[in-house]
Design an enzyme around this catalytic site. Sequence first.
Site, PDB file in Angstrom:
ATOM      1  N   PRO A 193       0.780  -1.246   0.000  1.00 16.98           N
ATOM      2  CA  PRO A 193       0.000   0.000   0.000  1.00 16.98           C
ATOM      3  C   PRO A 193       0.813   1.298   0.000  1.00 16.98           C
ATOM      4  O   PRO A 193       0.771   2.083   0.951  1.00 16.98           O
ATOM      5  CB  PRO A 193      -0.849  -0.137   1.261  1.00 16.98           C
ATOM      6  CG  PRO A 193       0.001  -0.949   2.180  1.00 16.98           C
ATOM      7  CD  PRO A 193       0.729  -1.928   1.297  1.00 16.98           C
ATOM      8  N   CYS A 194       1.509   1.544  -1.086  1.00 13.58           N
ATOM      9  CA  CYS A 194       2.280   2.788  -1.203  1.00 13.58           C
ATOM     10  C   CYS A 194       1.370   4.012  -1.214  1.00 13.58           C
ATOM     11  O   CYS A 194       1.810   5.117  -0.884  1.00 13.58           O
ATOM     12  CB  CYS A 194       3.156   2.754  -2.450  1.00 13.58           C
ATOM     13  SG  CYS A 194       2.278   2.463  -3.987  1.00 13.58           S
TER      14      CYS A 194
END
Length: 160
Positions: free
Chosen positions: A121-122
């Site tokens: 989850p950047c």
Amino acid sequence: MLSTHYYPSPCGVLKLQTDNTAVKGITFCDKIEENSVAQPEIMSKLIKAMDDYFAGNMPDPGLALAPEGTDFQVKVWKELCQIPFGRTLSYQDLAIRLGDEKVIRAAASANGKNPIAILIPCHRVVGKNGKLVGYAGGLSKKKWLLAHENRIANGVMELF
């Protein structure tokens, strides 16, 4: 050998890629193209994980991810996976979690090179002041993903 499947998500087309054992890539793209003829079992699991995510359910945490990058990039991507669903972290906090506040630029660069969007989850990394900055898929997609997760995790209608 990589298999590819184009997935029409609510926030844009995703190009899903796997080998025979693990997820290798999830990237935003402009249009749906032809899927690979051979679709290994892991691809079916990835499609189900995407269905779950966009339906508001947590994807299977046991899905094998195999991003390719430098040792530092992989370290950053593993740290991104520790950010809770529905929460955000600043780039500065990410650098601190990595053990050195001075690696903020390198951490931001590694974040931007994440080959497995959403599952790594950047999009949960924001500026120090909480502002949306940088996202390979575009800020509108980042905003959509954060609002989606916020609604699910916190019962909130809009994040911004």
